[in-house]
Scaffold this motif. Sequence first.
Motif, PDB file in Angstrom:
ATOM      1  N   MET A   2       0.801  -1.224   0.000  1.00 33.32           N
ATOM      2  CA  MET A   2       0.000   0.000   0.000  1.00 33.32           C
ATOM      3  C   MET A   2       0.835   1.276   0.000  1.00 33.32           C
ATOM      4  O   MET A   2       0.544   2.230  -0.717  1.00 33.32           O
ATOM      5  CB  MET A   2      -0.948  -0.002   1.201  1.00 33.32           C
ATOM      6  CG  MET A   2      -1.831   1.236   1.289  1.00 33.32           C
ATOM      7  SD  MET A   2      -2.910   1.473  -0.163  1.00 33.32           S
ATOM      8  CE  MET A   2      -4.145   0.210   0.123  1.00 33.32           C
ATOM      9  N   TRP A   3       1.890   1.316   0.794  1.00 37.74           N
ATOM     10  CA  TRP A   3       2.656   2.559   0.946  1.00 37.74           C
ATOM     11  C   TRP A   3       4.032   2.473   0.298  1.00 37.74           C
ATOM     12  O   TRP A   3       4.915   3.263   0.612  1.00 37.74           O
ATOM     13  CB  TRP A   3       2.774   2.930   2.423  1.00 37.74           C
ATOM     14  CG  TRP A   3       1.428   3.006   3.081  1.00 37.74           C
ATOM     15  CD1 TRP A   3       0.923   2.177   4.032  1.00 37.74           C
ATOM     16  CD2 TRP A   3       0.388   3.958   2.808  1.00 37.74           C
ATOM     17  NE1 TRP A   3      -0.348   2.537   4.376  1.00 37.74           N
ATOM     18  CE2 TRP A   3      -0.704   3.638   3.645  1.00 37.74           C
ATOM     19  CE3 TRP A   3       0.287   5.060   1.938  1.00 37.74           C
ATOM     20  CZ2 TRP A   3      -1.888   4.372   3.649  1.00 37.74           C
ATOM     21  CZ3 TRP A   3      -0.903   5.785   1.936  1.00 37.74           C
ATOM     22  CH2 TRP A   3      -1.963   5.445   2.774  1.00 37.74           C
ATOM     23  N   LEU A   4       4.213   1.528  -0.625  1.00 40.24           N
ATOM     24  CA  LEU A   4       5.502   1.361  -1.299  1.00 40.24           C
ATOM     25  C   LEU A   4       5.481   1.992  -2.679  1.00 40.24           C
ATOM     26  O   LEU A   4       4.486   1.917  -3.399  1.00 40.24           O
ATOM     27  CB  LEU A   4       5.850  -0.123  -1.450  1.00 40.24           C
ATOM     28  CG  LEU A   4       5.945  -0.973  -0.178  1.00 40.24           C
ATOM     29  CD1 LEU A   4       6.412  -2.383  -0.532  1.00 40.24           C
ATOM     30  CD2 LEU A   4       6.880  -0.344   0.844  1.00 40.24           C
ATOM     31  N   THR A   5       6.600   2.596  -3.074  1.00 36.03           N
ATOM     32  CA  THR A   5       6.777   2.993  -4.466  1.00 36.03           C
ATOM     33  C   THR A   5       7.110   1.747  -5.273  1.00 36.03           C
ATOM     34  O   THR A   5       7.419   0.685  -4.720  1.00 36.03           O
ATOM     35  CB  THR A   5       7.919   4.003  -4.610  1.00 36.03           C
ATOM     36  OG1 THR A   5       9.153   3.354  -4.230  1.00 36.03           O
ATOM     37  CG2 THR A   5       7.703   5.237  -3.738  1.00 36.03           C
ATOM     38  N   LYS A   6       7.082   1.869  -6.604  1.00 35.82           N
ATOM     39  CA  LYS A   6       7.445   0.713  -7.426  1.00 35.82           C
ATOM     40  C   LYS A   6       8.894   0.294  -7.165  1.00 35.82           C
ATOM     41  O   LYS A   6       9.216  -0.893  -7.155  1.00 35.82           O
ATOM     42  CB  LYS A   6       7.262   1.038  -8.909  1.00 35.82           C
ATOM     43  CG  LYS A   6       5.858   0.743  -9.406  1.00 35.82           C
ATOM     44  CD  LYS A   6       5.586  -0.762  -9.460  1.00 35.82           C
ATOM     45  CE  LYS A   6       4.214  -1.079 -10.010  1.00 35.82           C
ATOM     46  NZ  LYS A   6       3.130  -0.840  -9.057  1.00 35.82           N
ATOM     47  N   LYS A   7       9.752   1.272  -6.944  1.00 40.53           N
ATOM     48  CA  LYS A   7      11.141   0.955  -6.604  1.00 40.53           C
ATOM     49  C   LYS A   7      11.190   0.102  -5.337  1.00 40.53           C
ATOM     50  O   LYS A   7      11.914  -0.901  -5.268  1.00 40.53           O
ATOM     51  CB  LYS A   7      11.935   2.253  -6.400  1.00 40.53           C
ATOM     52  CG  LYS A   7      13.321   2.067  -5.803  1.00 40.53           C
ATOM     53  CD  LYS A   7      13.935   3.423  -5.478  1.00 40.53           C
ATOM     54  CE  LYS A   7      15.187   3.290  -4.629  1.00 40.53           C
ATOM     55  NZ  LYS A   7      15.750   4.612  -4.263  1.00 40.53           N
ATOM     56  N   GLU A   8      10.405   0.481  -4.346  1.00 43.02           N
ATOM     57  CA  GLU A   8      10.400  -0.260  -3.079  1.00 43.02           C
ATOM     58  C   GLU A   8       9.749  -1.636  -3.228  1.00 43.02           C
ATOM     59  O   GLU A   8      10.120  -2.581  -2.514  1.00 43.02           O
ATOM     60  CB  GLU A   8       9.684   0.578  -2.017  1.00 43.02           C
ATOM     61  CG  GLU A   8      10.463   1.814  -1.619  1.00 43.02           C
ATOM     62  CD  GLU A   8       9.644   2.817  -0.827  1.00 43.02           C
ATOM     63  OE1 GLU A   8      10.254   3.647  -0.123  1.00 43.02           O
ATOM     64  OE2 GLU A   8       8.394   2.789  -0.912  1.00 43.02           O
ATOM     65  N   THR A   9       8.808  -1.756  -4.163  1.00 42.28           N
ATOM     66  CA  THR A   9       8.211  -3.069  -4.426  1.00 42.28           C
ATOM     67  C   THR A   9       9.246  -4.007  -5.046  1.00 42.28           C
ATOM     68  O   THR A   9       9.295  -5.197  -4.718  1.00 42.28           O
ATOM     69  CB  THR A   9       6.990  -2.920  -5.347  1.00 42.28           C
ATOM     70  OG1 THR A   9       6.026  -2.071  -4.729  1.00 42.28           O
ATOM     71  CG2 THR A   9       6.348  -4.278  -5.625  1.00 42.28           C
ATOM     72  N   TRP A  10      10.090  -3.473  -5.938  1.00 44.76           N
ATOM     73  CA  TRP A  10      11.183  -4.287  -6.484  1.00 44.76           C
ATOM     74  C   TRP A  10      12.142  -4.705  -5.370  1.00 44.76           C
ATOM     75  O   TRP A  10      12.609  -5.845  -5.339  1.00 44.76           O
ATOM     76  CB  TRP A  10      11.944  -3.514  -7.561  1.00 44.76           C
ATOM     77  CG  TRP A  10      11.243  -3.465  -8.875  1.00 44.76           C
ATOM     78  CD1 TRP A  10      10.682  -2.375  -9.483  1.00 44.76           C
ATOM     79  CD2 TRP A  10      11.009  -4.566  -9.763  1.00 44.76           C
ATOM     80  NE1 TRP A  10      10.111  -2.730 -10.674  1.00 44.76           N
ATOM     81  CE2 TRP A  10      10.299  -4.065 -10.876  1.00 44.76           C
ATOM     82  CE3 TRP A  10      11.329  -5.913  -9.721  1.00 44.76           C
ATOM     83  CZ2 TRP A  10       9.917  -4.872 -11.943  1.00 44.76           C
ATOM     84  CZ3 TRP A  10      10.937  -6.728 -10.779  1.00 44.76           C
ATOM     85  CH2 TRP A  10      10.243  -6.210 -11.878  1.00 44.76           C
ATOM     86  N   ARG A  11      12.426  -3.788  -4.452  1.00 44.07           N
ATOM     87  CA  ARG A  11      13.304  -4.129  -3.330  1.00 44.07           C
ATOM     88  C   ARG A  11      12.693  -5.240  -2.485  1.00 44.07           C
ATOM     89  O   ARG A  11      13.382  -6.165  -2.048  1.00 44.07           O
ATOM     90  CB  ARG A  11      13.568  -2.898  -2.456  1.00 44.07           C
ATOM     91  CG  ARG A  11      14.520  -3.212  -1.282  1.00 44.07           C
ATOM     92  CD  ARG A  11      14.614  -2.082  -0.274  1.00 44.07           C
ATOM     93  NE  ARG A  11      15.175  -0.889  -0.893  1.00 44.07           N
ATOM     94  CZ  ARG A  11      14.605   0.318  -0.875  1.00 44.07           C
ATOM     95  NH1 ARG A  11      13.429   0.476  -0.281  1.00 44.07           N
ATOM     96  NH2 ARG A  11      15.194   1.346  -1.441  1.00 44.07           N
ATOM     97  N   MET A  12      11.390  -5.157  -2.269  1.00 46.66           N
ATOM     98  CA  MET A  12      10.706  -6.180  -1.481  1.00 46.66           C
ATOM     99  C   MET A  12      10.820  -7.547  -2.147  1.00 46.66           C
ATOM    100  O   MET A  12      11.112  -8.557  -1.495  1.00 46.66           O
ATOM    101  CB  MET A  12       9.232  -5.797  -1.309  1.00 46.66           C
ATOM    102  CG  MET A  12       8.414  -6.770  -0.499  1.00 46.66           C
ATOM    103  SD  MET A  12       6.716  -6.145  -0.294  1.00 46.66           S
ATOM    104  CE  MET A  12       5.962  -7.523   0.569  1.00 46.66           C
ATOM    105  N   ALA A  13      10.615  -7.603  -3.472  1.00 47.71           N
ATOM    106  CA  ALA A  13      10.752  -8.870  -4.198  1.00 47.71           C
ATOM    107  C   ALA A  13      12.162  -9.419  -4.053  1.00 47.71           C
ATOM    108  O   ALA A  13      12.366 -10.634  -3.907  1.00 47.71           O
ATOM    109  CB  ALA A  13      10.406  -8.667  -5.673  1.00 47.71           C
TER     110      ALA A  13
END
Length: 222
Positions: free
Chosen positions: A159-170
Amino acid sequence: MHAKALVVFSGGQDSTTCLVWALQQFEEVQAVTFNYNQRHAHEIEVAAGIARDFGVRHHILDLGLLNQLAPSSLTRADIAIGAGTDGGLPSTFVDGRNMVFLTFAAILAKQLGYPHIVTGVCQTDFSGYPDCRDVFVKSLNVTLNLAMDYTFVVHTPLMWLTKKETWRMADELGYFDYVRDRTLTCYNGVMGGGCGECPACELRGRGLRQYEEERFGEGTHG
């Protein structure tokens, strides 16, 4: 780890990251994909393949009525894919889609005895869709609980992640390469890097470049 979760799953970057997240958070995980005669129907095949890869039971529900009720460039080949103008919503917005998806997911989840529902909606890097907002998800969560007298918990790990942060999460979950190469986000139905031109590819690609610069660029440690 605790309980059981149903993941709303399209086979894209966000929902696949959520699937991996859920598999590391819950004892049992199943996934549900909705067939609403979407323009890039290939996503259903991609979603089924990813579910097989992870050994996850995969449900496909027919929601063709949504296509009939809410025409958009995701459901009509004769409507051009484009960003919103003058503050309007993009042509890719499908009225009520996440409300319908989460409602039907909740009905299925209750039959399965699964109190947890996971969805990849995001308010930070999104296209202005009103049904991606945190306030909407929280409101619907309450409504679902009241409507079915069941204690659902709707999880929105992105919810509160940028796409960059979503890539980091993966990447932190150990599936960066898989998400990059095996998912389908492109509105034109091109797997992996996509067509590179549609709004979904632009958003995904920009976040990927930002994360790769952080991960591999000078001055980074990973």
